[in-house]
Design a protein around this motif. Sequence first.
Motif, short mmCIF file in Angstrom:
data_model
loop_
_atom_site.label_atom_id
_atom_site.label_comp_id
_atom_site.label_asym_id
_atom_site.label_seq_id
_atom_site.Cartn_x
_atom_site.Cartn_y
_atom_site.Cartn_z
N GLU A 197 0.82 -1.20 0.00
CA GLU A 197 0.00 0.00 0.00
C GLU A 197 0.86 1.26 0.00
OE1 GLU A 197 -3.92 -1.65 2.43
OE2 GLU A 197 -2.23 -0.80 3.54
N ILE A 198 1.90 1.25 0.82
CA ILE A 198 2.72 2.46 0.93
C ILE A 198 3.57 2.69 -0.31
CG2 ILE A 198 4.73 1.46 2.08
CD1 ILE A 198 4.74 3.98 3.87
N THR A 199 4.01 1.61 -0.96
CA THR A 199 4.83 1.78 -2.17
C THR A 199 3.96 2.18 -3.37
OG1 THR A 199 4.71 -0.64 -2.51
CG2 THR A 199 6.71 0.24 -1.49
N ALA A 200 2.65 2.07 -3.25
CA ALA A 200 1.75 2.49 -4.33
C ALA A 200 1.23 3.91 -4.11
CB ALA A 200 0.57 1.53 -4.43
N LEU A 201 1.60 4.54 -3.02
CA LEU A 201 1.10 5.88 -2.71
C LEU A 201 1.59 6.94 -3.69
CD1 LEU A 201 1.39 6.24 1.18
CD2 LEU A 201 -0.71 6.10 -0.18
N CYS A 202 0.71 7.89 -3.99
CA CYS A 202 1.07 9.07 -4.79
C CYS A 202 0.89 10.30 -3.90
CB CYS A 202 0.16 9.17 -6.02
SG CYS A 202 0.39 7.83 -7.21
N TRP A 203 1.55 11.39 -4.29
CA TRP A 203 1.42 12.61 -3.49
C TRP A 203 -0.02 13.10 -3.45
CZ3 TRP A 203 4.86 13.56 -0.10
CH2 TRP A 203 6.20 13.23 -0.32
N SER A 204 -0.78 12.80 -4.48
CA SER A 204 -2.19 13.20 -4.51
C SER A 204 -3.03 12.42 -3.49
CB SER A 204 -2.78 13.00 -5.91
OG SER A 204 -2.59 11.67 -6.35
N ASP A 205 -2.46 11.35 -2.92
CA ASP A 205 -3.17 10.57 -1.90
C ASP A 205 -2.96 11.15 -0.50
OD1 ASP A 205 -3.94 8.70 -3.86
OD2 ASP A 205 -2.07 7.57 -3.62
N ILE A 206 -2.04 12.09 -0.38
CA ILE A 206 -1.71 12.66 0.93
C ILE A 206 -2.44 13.99 1.11
CG2 ILE A 206 0.14 13.27 2.52
CD1 ILE A 206 0.25 10.38 1.39
N ASP A 207 -3.28 14.05 2.11
CA ASP A 207 -4.04 15.27 2.40
C ASP A 207 -3.45 15.91 3.66
OD1 ASP A 207 -5.88 17.26 3.03
OD2 ASP A 207 -7.58 16.10 2.31
N PHE A 208 -2.55 16.88 3.45
CA PHE A 208 -1.90 17.52 4.59
C PHE A 208 -2.86 18.44 5.35
CE2 PHE A 208 1.83 16.44 1.96
CZ PHE A 208 2.61 15.78 2.91
N LEU A 264 4.21 9.36 -8.04
CA LEU A 264 4.50 8.24 -7.15
C LEU A 264 5.48 8.71 -6.07
CD1 LEU A 264 3.57 5.24 -7.26
CD2 LEU A 264 5.77 4.71 -8.32
N ILE A 265 5.21 8.37 -4.84
CA ILE A 265 6.01 8.91 -3.73
C ILE A 265 7.34 8.19 -3.54
CG2 ILE A 265 6.10 9.27 -1.23
CD1 ILE A 265 3.11 9.81 -1.28
N PHE A 266 7.29 6.91 -3.26
CA PHE A 266 8.53 6.20 -2.94
C PHE A 266 9.16 5.61 -4.20
CE2 PHE A 266 6.45 6.46 1.17
CZ PHE A 266 7.50 6.98 1.91
N GLY A 283 14.47 7.19 -10.08
CA GLY A 283 13.04 7.33 -10.33
C GLY A 283 12.32 6.03 -10.60
N GLY A 284 12.95 4.91 -10.30
CA GLY A 284 12.29 3.63 -10.48
C GLY A 284 11.30 3.34 -9.36
N ALA A 285 10.42 2.39 -9.57
CA ALA A 285 9.45 2.02 -8.54
C ALA A 285 10.17 1.31 -7.40
CB ALA A 285 8.38 1.11 -9.13
N TYR A 286 9.85 1.67 -6.19
CA TYR A 286 10.42 1.00 -5.02
C TYR A 286 9.50 -0.16 -4.67
CZ TYR A 286 12.78 0.29 -0.56
OH TYR A 286 13.50 -0.25 0.48
N LEU A 287 9.93 -1.36 -5.01
CA LEU A 287 9.08 -2.55 -4.87
C LEU A 287 9.06 -3.07 -3.44
CD1 LEU A 287 10.23 -4.42 -8.10
CD2 LEU A 287 8.27 -2.89 -7.82
N PRO A 288 7.98 -3.74 -3.04
CA PRO A 288 7.87 -4.30 -1.69
C PRO A 288 9.05 -5.20 -1.32
CG PRO A 288 5.73 -4.34 -2.73
CD PRO A 288 6.71 -3.91 -3.80
N GLN A 289 9.56 -5.97 -2.28
CA GLN A 289 10.68 -6.86 -1.95
C GLN A 289 11.95 -6.09 -1.61
OE1 GLN A 289 8.85 -6.98 -4.79
NE2 GLN A 289 10.07 -7.63 -6.56
N TYR A 290 12.08 -4.88 -2.16
CA TYR A 290 13.23 -4.05 -1.79
C TYR A 290 13.16 -3.70 -0.31
CZ TYR A 290 13.63 -3.18 -6.88
OH TYR A 290 13.76 -3.31 -8.24
#
Length: 207
Positions: A77-88, A175-177, A182-189
């Motif tokens: 869930e956290i590795t799929a987060l985008c900045w648009s998902d964060i409501d500060f 994409l946040i993480f 700029g590659g995707a940070y995968l859960p296995q990482y």
Amino acid sequence: IVKQLLQSAVDNQMIPMNPCKGIAIEKSEKVTVDPILEDESKILQPEEIKTFLDAAKNTRYYELFYIILNTGMRIGEITALCWSDIDFEKHRIRVYKTLNETTVFYDDSKNRLEETYSKKQITTPKKKASYRYVPMTEGVEAAFRSWEQKQLVDKEKYGTEWGKNNSFIEKYPDLIFTTKPGGAYLPQYASAECSRILKIIEKKRQN
């Protein structure tokens, strides 16, 4: 957790108000699900969380681990987060997708492949309960802001090459993480990094 679930019900107009709003729990009572193993039978106590985060302090993805351990979100869930998902402004995180890697056995016509292959994808959760808003503490918000600065440094360093090899960037440009290029940070990482941090902790205990 109950407060979070009831707030989700309010957000979905299932109940008019959250009866848990305003109820505080002592910090000593707080426990957090171990998000790396995603095993709800394993609970980390506050002192264990502190030990882990102290060991992770100088790693690149310290903020990711801090956010996981202070929200209970799953690693996908956290590795799929985008900045648009964060409501500060409302201090909450919208959770409605997950990043995973699956093995493909069949083609689009449902024919069995001679050779299987792995496919990285961002999908919506199978369970309705996984669609939710997660409240953010000041510490979690600060961790997001800290990570944002790291990502901006990466983007400035790599320029137009940043995210070039990330298949998710076109659909999820914020994409946040991500990795430095700029590659995707995968859960296995994250799981591998978690294992390295745990080894550091174990080594310190032995010494």
